[in-house]
Design a protein around this motif. Structure first.
Motif, mmCIF file in Angstrom:
data_model
loop_
_atom_site.group_PDB
_atom_site.id
_atom_site.type_symbol
_atom_site.label_atom_id
_atom_site.label_comp_id
_atom_site.label_asym_id
_atom_site.label_seq_id
_atom_site.Cartn_x
_atom_site.Cartn_y
_atom_site.Cartn_z
ATOM 1 N N ASP B 84 0.811 -1.228 0.000
ATOM 2 C CA ASP B 84 0.000 0.000 0.000
ATOM 3 C C ASP B 84 0.837 1.268 0.000
ATOM 4 O O ASP B 84 0.286 2.370 0.050
ATOM 5 N N ARG B 85 2.142 1.135 -0.005
ATOM 6 C CA ARG B 85 3.066 2.274 0.073
ATOM 7 C C ARG B 85 2.739 3.165 1.275
ATOM 8 O O ARG B 85 2.746 4.396 1.175
ATOM 9 N N SER B 86 2.428 2.540 2.412
ATOM 10 C CA SER B 86 2.138 3.311 3.631
ATOM 11 C C SER B 86 3.433 3.594 4.378
ATOM 12 O O SER B 86 4.162 2.667 4.713
ATOM 13 N N ASP B 87 3.662 4.863 4.630
ATOM 14 C CA ASP B 87 4.892 5.233 5.323
ATOM 15 C C ASP B 87 4.742 5.237 6.828
ATOM 16 O O ASP B 87 5.741 5.347 7.551
ATOM 17 N N SER B 94 6.508 2.982 9.133
ATOM 18 C CA SER B 94 6.294 1.561 8.840
ATOM 19 C C SER B 94 7.656 0.878 8.713
ATOM 20 O O SER B 94 8.689 1.541 8.611
ATOM 21 N N VAL B 95 7.658 -0.464 8.730
ATOM 22 C CA VAL B 95 8.926 -1.199 8.773
ATOM 23 C C VAL B 95 9.808 -0.888 7.564
ATOM 24 O O VAL B 95 11.006 -0.605 7.717
ATOM 25 N N HIS B 96 9.240 -0.894 6.368
ATOM 26 C CA HIS B 96 10.099 -0.628 5.201
ATOM 27 C C HIS B 96 10.647 0.797 5.243
ATOM 28 O O HIS B 96 11.760 1.045 4.794
ATOM 29 N N ARG B 97 9.896 1.721 5.840
ATOM 30 C CA ARG B 97 10.376 3.103 5.971
ATOM 31 C C ARG B 97 11.534 3.180 6.967
ATOM 32 O O ARG B 97 12.474 3.964 6.784
ATOM 33 N N GLU B 256 -4.035 6.190 -1.366
ATOM 34 C CA GLU B 256 -3.559 4.831 -1.651
ATOM 35 C C GLU B 256 -4.437 4.138 -2.687
ATOM 36 O O GLU B 256 -4.083 3.079 -3.199
ATOM 37 N N GLY B 257 -5.608 4.717 -2.977
ATOM 38 C CA GLY B 257 -6.494 4.129 -3.993
ATOM 39 C C GLY B 257 -7.242 2.899 -3.513
ATOM 40 O O GLY B 257 -7.614 2.046 -4.320
#
Lengths: 348, 348
Positions: B84-87, B94-97, B256-257
């Protein structure tokens, strides 16, 4: 046997997904397509590890454990290909590429590459869950508290941690003391690949058959150097292999920026100029054939290729001499000998 | 209890990762940080499902099953946030951020955003494996062939398939017969969220305690509409919620659409103009406050918000009347009643 086990399991999953929605089936098809291919080295090692420790021929427990390992490997490949931005796998498009291609063909909205990665993440998650579902179906010998379950759990954690160290090395590597590059690369190779490809499957099969700790230690003395030789060979093929036989474009590992033991040797042995050239070119997705040839030249001139080949020979000898010392019956010994040969003496 | 179980488990994993390399610990820290937060609705439902079916108070099997569900939820969130590309997540990055920020701070090489996603994929995989490791530790009552294991397996497959249908709807949705948009959105909501958030945890707890099929069917009559109301509330909060209490920027679901039931109602009821405006603005990462307000207006004017609120009321009533009909002792009844209230009557 292993193939039938996988097909039956995936046919069952097909009906589970169909109940949810026919539109979800491409996720399963992608997993199924991948799980059907490959050398099945892990599944075979688990099976012969079982047989070598006295397990009965064609026993469903050993076959299920092998199928669980193959599903885990498929899951790892699906996610690895997203991480490494690999568009091909086993000569065809990788799973995330299948979905980004479907996006393009169907003229869907938004970012097709992101859709492909997202679907690939989910396909890998599904396959990882399938792996566990299959492993739990082995039954009481693989239940909580058993040595087989302990190995399976440890394997997953080590692979994921090893893979993290690998991507960390790719981004942090160049500025990160080059004199220890070889030590770090060997550690990554051990956890991400060697233990997982050979030692964990073989000892898992042995543990399932009730082998004692000393027997399993013998399996490790054979299979850990075998796995290290196997992965080092993979690294050499990723740079010097023939695309016709590897199924991957020439020098693909260089474009992906893989920081292998081969590269680490060149970084630690090369001149300042060689180091700078490696740093500048490695991981450049646009690297052309000339660039690939330049890097190959550096890997030869610094002695990195020779050092890697020497290490492969050393590990291969250690593996075969440990195999000779294992107390095995003729049939499992011949099978493990053949598997070991196919793992280290290959061109693809 | 559940918190202690998780902490002990993660402390053990810390030593496993440390053996591999101290540099791999950020992967565990990210998982640990996430697993420490949240409402723990799933773990609590499993526990009270167990108690309601006659299971003993504070029994380690029920606690471990709940901890396994919470670890699964953390894994799903880590991967969802990449998809979802959630920051942000739970008010923090978020973890990837976290990993892409570490990349920027350390001035590492190559693409920091790709490094972040890659590390996030691996952190989620690790957490998914931990979930299974914890679930297998429940023991024989959750072993292969039991109803609890069947529910756990089914849950994972349904969540991943539901999530795939969700991302497919995002890319294929707009051109994909709008009159069936509501039916598709309700199916996604059911598999991706409702069954997973409430029905699977509650019935899993009940099954673990040995509940009979009729008893578990009663749990489903209560928890499935509860889960549907819960997720519909989530969808409304994602568009109309107060950022101060939700911890997410206003209108984030629109940027996020997300193709929720709320959006599907607007698409199926709106004029051609309204439909076009939704299609044009939904999923635009640059959508500003005015754009958010325009879309909110359409969701109100088409009656989509009202229809969604009606559905929430209907499902909520169905859930509470099914709860009243369950043959429960006072303590589990009160606990489930409180959990149900907190799930549907909330602002964050």
């Amino acid at each position: 046997m292993l193939g039938t086990e996988l097909e039956d399991f995936l046919a069952l999953q097909h009906s589970v997904l169909e109940d949810i929605s026919g539109e979800a089936l491409p996720l399963l098809d992608a997993v199924r397509n991948l799980a059907r291919g490959g050398k099945r080295l892990r599944g075979l090692l688990a099976y012969w590890g079982w047989r070598g420790a006295g397990g009965a021929a064609l026993h469903p427990e050993a076959v299920k454990a092998g199928a669980a390992l193959e599903l885990f490997q498929s899951a790892a490949l699906i996610h690895d290909d997203i991480i490494d931005r690999s568009d091909t796998r086993r000569g065809g498009p990788s799973v995330h590429r299948i979905f980004s291609m479907a996006h393009a063909e169907s003229d869907w909205h938004l970012d097709g590459s992101h859709f492909g990665s997202s679907a690939g993440i989910l396909a890998g998650d599904l396959c990882l869950s399938f792996s566990e579902e299959m492993f739990s179906a082995v039954g009481p010998r693989a239940a909580h508290g058993t040595e087989a379950r302990r190995i399976f759990n440890r394997m997953r954690t080590e692979v994921m941690a090893g893979q993290y160290l690998d991507i960390l090395e790719e981004v942090a590597g160049p500025g990160h003391d080059p004199e220890h590059a070889v030590v770090r690369a060997l550690n990554i190779l051990r956890y991400k690949a060697a233990k997982y490809t050979t030692e964990h499957p073989l000892t898992l099969g042995g543990a399932l058959a009730g082998a004692r700790p000393e027997f399993l230690a013998g399996y490790s003395r054979f299979s850990l150097p075998l796995g290290e030789a196997f992965q080092l060979r993979d690294d050499v093929l990723g740079v010097f292999g023939d695309p016709q036989t590897t199924g991957k474009p020439a020098g693909d590992d260089l474009r992906e920026g893989k920081r292998t033991v081969l590269i680490a040797y060149a970084l630690s042995r090369g001149s300042e100029d060689a180091r700078e050239e490696i740093t500048a070119r490695l991981g450049d997705p646009e690297l052309d054939d000339d660039g690939v040839d330049r890097l190959r030249g550096i890997l030869r001139d610094t002695g990195a290729l020779e050092a890697t080949e020497e290490l492969i020979s050393r590990h291969t000898e250690a593996a075969f001499s440990a195999l000779a010392a294992l107390p095995l019956d003729d049939v499992p010994r011949a099978a493990l000998d053949a598997l070991a040969h196919s793992a280290v003496k290959r061109s693809a």
